[in-house]
Design a protein around this motif. Structure first.
Motif, PDB file in Angstrom:
ATOM      1  N   TRP A 139     -18.078   3.166  -3.265  1.00 45.49           N
ATOM      2  CA  TRP A 139     -16.749   3.769  -3.483  1.00 45.49           C
ATOM      3  C   TRP A 139     -16.101   4.058  -2.136  1.00 45.49           C
ATOM      4  O   TRP A 139     -14.937   3.737  -1.893  1.00 45.49           O
ATOM      5  N   MET A 140     -16.898   4.647  -1.232  1.00 45.50           N
ATOM      6  CA  MET A 140     -16.342   5.038   0.056  1.00 45.50           C
ATOM      7  C   MET A 140     -15.894   3.828   0.861  1.00 45.50           C
ATOM      8  O   MET A 140     -14.844   3.861   1.509  1.00 45.50           O
ATOM      9  N   SER A 141     -16.668   2.740   0.800  1.00 45.37           N
ATOM     10  CA  SER A 141     -16.255   1.593   1.617  1.00 45.37           C
ATOM     11  C   SER A 141     -14.961   0.992   1.051  1.00 45.37           C
ATOM     12  O   SER A 141     -14.149   0.457   1.811  1.00 45.37           O
ATOM     13  N   THR A 142     -14.741   1.117  -0.252  1.00 44.53           N
ATOM     14  CA  THR A 142     -13.450   0.682  -0.803  1.00 44.53           C
ATOM     15  C   THR A 142     -12.332   1.593  -0.311  1.00 44.53           C
ATOM     16  O   THR A 142     -11.258   1.130   0.086  1.00 44.53           O
ATOM     17  N   GLN A 143     -12.583   2.904  -0.340  1.00 41.80           N
ATOM     18  CA  GLN A 143     -11.542   3.848   0.066  1.00 41.80           C
ATOM     19  C   GLN A 143     -11.131   3.639   1.526  1.00 41.80           C
ATOM     20  O   GLN A 143     -10.005   3.933   1.909  1.00 41.80           O
ATOM     21  N   ALA A 162      -4.640  -0.525   1.609  1.00 43.86           N
ATOM     22  CA  ALA A 162      -4.277  -0.861   0.231  1.00 43.86           C
ATOM     23  C   ALA A 162      -4.221  -2.367   0.032  1.00 43.86           C
ATOM     24  O   ALA A 162      -3.860  -3.118   0.941  1.00 43.86           O
ATOM     25  N   ALA A 163      -4.576  -2.795  -1.177  1.00 42.93           N
ATOM     26  CA  ALA A 163      -4.526  -4.215  -1.510  1.00 42.93           C
ATOM     27  C   ALA A 163      -3.081  -4.693  -1.472  1.00 42.93           C
ATOM     28  O   ALA A 163      -2.173  -3.984  -1.895  1.00 42.93           O
ATOM     29  N   THR A 164      -2.866  -5.911  -0.935  1.00 42.82           N
ATOM     30  CA  THR A 164      -1.521  -6.488  -0.951  1.00 42.82           C
ATOM     31  C   THR A 164      -1.312  -7.144  -2.305  1.00 42.82           C
ATOM     32  O   THR A 164      -2.125  -7.966  -2.724  1.00 42.82           O
ATOM     33  N   PRO A 165      -0.261  -6.783  -3.005  1.00 48.43           N
ATOM     34  CA  PRO A 165      -0.074  -7.340  -4.346  1.00 48.43           C
ATOM     35  C   PRO A 165       0.267  -8.816  -4.255  1.00 48.43           C
ATOM     36  O   PRO A 165       0.920  -9.250  -3.316  1.00 48.43           O
ATOM     37  N   ASN A 166      -0.206  -9.610  -5.236  1.00 51.06           N
ATOM     38  CA  ASN A 166       0.181 -11.018  -5.194  1.00 51.06           C
ATOM     39  C   ASN A 166       1.079 -11.449  -6.347  1.00 51.06           C
ATOM     40  O   ASN A 166       1.684 -12.494  -6.292  1.00 51.06           O
ATOM     41  N   GLU A 167       1.169 -10.627  -7.398  1.00 53.56           N
ATOM     42  CA  GLU A 167       2.128 -11.086  -8.416  1.00 53.56           C
ATOM     43  C   GLU A 167       3.464 -10.360  -8.260  1.00 53.56           C
ATOM     44  O   GLU A 167       3.561  -9.317  -7.621  1.00 53.56           O
ATOM     45  N   THR A 180      -3.083   5.390  -1.453  1.00 56.92           N
ATOM     46  CA  THR A 180      -3.706   4.116  -1.062  1.00 56.92           C
ATOM     47  C   THR A 180      -4.594   3.520  -2.163  1.00 56.92           C
ATOM     48  O   THR A 180      -4.590   2.327  -2.395  1.00 56.92           O
ATOM     49  N   HIS A 181      -5.386   4.385  -2.832  1.00 55.65           N
ATOM     50  CA  HIS A 181      -6.253   3.892  -3.911  1.00 55.65           C
ATOM     51  C   HIS A 181      -5.985   4.657  -5.196  1.00 55.65           C
ATOM     52  O   HIS A 181      -6.908   4.996  -5.937  1.00 55.65           O
ATOM     53  N   PHE A 182      -4.712   4.911  -5.447  1.00 56.49           N
ATOM     54  CA  PHE A 182      -4.338   5.721  -6.609  1.00 56.49           C
ATOM     55  C   PHE A 182      -4.940   5.191  -7.911  1.00 56.49           C
ATOM     56  O   PHE A 182      -5.397   5.957  -8.761  1.00 56.49           O
ATOM     57  N   GLY A 183      -4.966   3.855  -8.064  1.00 55.01           N
ATOM     58  CA  GLY A 183      -5.444   3.248  -9.312  1.00 55.01           C
ATOM     59  C   GLY A 183      -6.893   3.560  -9.641  1.00 55.01           C
ATOM     60  O   GLY A 183      -7.324   3.393 -10.774  1.00 55.01           O
ATOM     61  N   SER A 184      -7.656   4.038  -8.647  1.00 51.80           N
ATOM     62  CA  SER A 184      -9.062   4.337  -8.902  1.00 51.80           C
ATOM     63  C   SER A 184      -9.278   5.802  -9.270  1.00 51.80           C
ATOM     64  O   SER A 184     -10.407   6.228  -9.476  1.00 51.80           O
TER      65      SER A 184
END
Ligand code: HEC
Ligand SMILES: [Cu+2]
Length: 368
Positions: free
Chosen positions: A229-233, A237-242, A298-302
């Motif tokens: 979890w921490m390494s993801t945080q 933020a992921a760059t959106p592609n759609e 940055t990781h709101f979706g999680s």
């Protein structure tokens, strides 16, 4: 009536016995155990005294009640021995309680924080009380999040409590008692979670109209799960592609970036509110990237909660193409009307169109 009374009372008592009920008696770690232990000691002392005193009272009422022709009872007023006995006994009882209280206080005091060992490592966290939401900063990892404090099981969590507005109070009933966050006064506390699970946390000091909606969760996971979890945080933020989400990102840059940070979009890194957002020399002013007024997204979706737990982040209901998005998805409801959902909170924004909300939901829920 008595039976009915008992039934009603027991339903109240047992109503609190759910698995996740935030009770100080439902403990999941040593600090809370020590505190609830003190509760039980005092309760049992009180029970013994209650039964003793009420027993003697009831016995005396029955045994020595007035009967026809009885003389007046002997008067004991001013009897020094009796007066001494019933002064000394309660004093001793209070000293016993004082002993256990002081012992308990020392057990959970910051000075008694266990030293880090291989079996039980230590992790530092700064908890920041905002109006009205919690921010959590992990100084050793340089990560900042909100609403959910994720921690590894069996680890001493050393919490630095910080507020630069009013007094708040950090309370996780299953894990640790309350400690205030006092502006200008650096309080510390520690706790250990022995069991994985999600425990409710509350602000326990009235701090304004939305005080009751200043909740958080302590999510206790295995040490491995915490690492990943921490390494993801730690990632930007992921760059959106759609397309929808891309538009959401643009909208965020234009309308939200003055209050929220997203690493890699409008801020370069996570910032430490306690270190940077202060009145002290070198401190940054409100509104600068180091000192934004809203939660870092940055990781709101999680995360599980929105805005101090006023809503759950029900990601599964937030498919942006859902025609009922505004009914089903809590994030969409929040963006539609933050002031209606949490009146008085600091997210004052102009109305967004349904299309804009759809784009923002696509973007923000994608930030895992
Ligand atoms: C004036 C400052 C401000 C602006 C502009 C603003 N927000 Fe907020 N936002 C806040 C604050 C403050 C909170 C926390 C409120 C609370 O919980 O009391 C918040 C909460 C949120 C949350 C919940 C975050 C969490 O972790 O709980 C989301 C999502 C959010 N805002 C999205 C947005 C989006 C999208 C925009 C742009 C359309 C936006 N905000 C514009 C101040 C702002
Ligand atoms: Cu508060």
């Amino acid at each position: 009536m008595a039976l009915l009374g008992c039934l009603l009372l027991s339903s109240i008592l047992f109503a609190a016995c759910g698995e996740n009920s935030p009770s100080i008696l439902n403990t999941a770690g040593p600090v809370a155990e020590s505190e609830s232990g003190l509760f039980w000691i005092i309760l049992w002392i009180a029970v013994v005294i209650f039964i003793l005193v009420e027993g003697i009272l009831i016995y005396s009422i029955a045994r020595y009640r007035e009967r026809p022709g009885m003389p007046n009872p002997f008067q004991r007023h001013g009897n020094m021995t009796l007066e001494l006995i019933w002064t000394v006994i309660p004093t001793l009882v209070l000293f016993v309680i004082l002993f256990f209280t002081i012992r308990g206080l020392l057990e959970v005091a910051p000075e008694n924080e266990p030293a880090a060992t291989a079996a039980q490592p230590r992790m530092a966290v700064t908890a920041v009380g905002h109006q009205w939401w919690w921010e959590f900063h992990y100084p050793n990892y340089n990560v900042t999040t909100a609403d959910v404090l994720e921690v590894p099981v069996g680890t001493t969590i050393s919490v630095d409590l910080f507020s630069n507005n009013v007094i708040h109070s950090f309370w996780v009933p299953a894990l640790t008692g309350k400690t205030d966050l006092v502006p200008g006064h650096d309080n510390k506390k520690w706790f250990v979670a022995d069991k994985e699970g999600t425990y409710m946390g509350i602000c326990a000091e009235y701090c304004g109209t939305q005080h009751a909606n200043m909740r958080f969760e302590v999510k206790v996971v295995s040490k491995d799960a915490f690492k990943s979890w921490m390494s993801t945080q730690q990632q930007a933020a992921a760059t959106p592609n759609e397309d929808l989400a891309k538009k959401g990102e643009d909208l965020f840059k234009n309308q939200c970036a003055s209050c929220h940070g997203i690493v890699g979009v409008n801020v370069k890194q996570y910032y430490d509110t306690k270190a940077q957002c202060t009145d002290a020399p070198g401190g940054k002013a409100n509104g600068t990237p180091e000192c934004l007024i809203g939660p870092n997204l940055t990781h709101f979706g999680s995360r599980n909660l929105i805005a101090g737990g006023v809503l759950d982040n029900n990601t599964a209901q937030c498919d942006p193409n859902n025609p009922n998005l505004l009914k089903d998805c809590n994030l969409a409801k929040w963006l539609k009307d933050p002031q209606g959902i949490k009146p008085g909170n600091d997210m004052a924004i102009g109305a967004l169109t349904n299309e804009q909300i759809q784009q923002l939901v696509a973007y923000l829920e994608g930030l895992k």
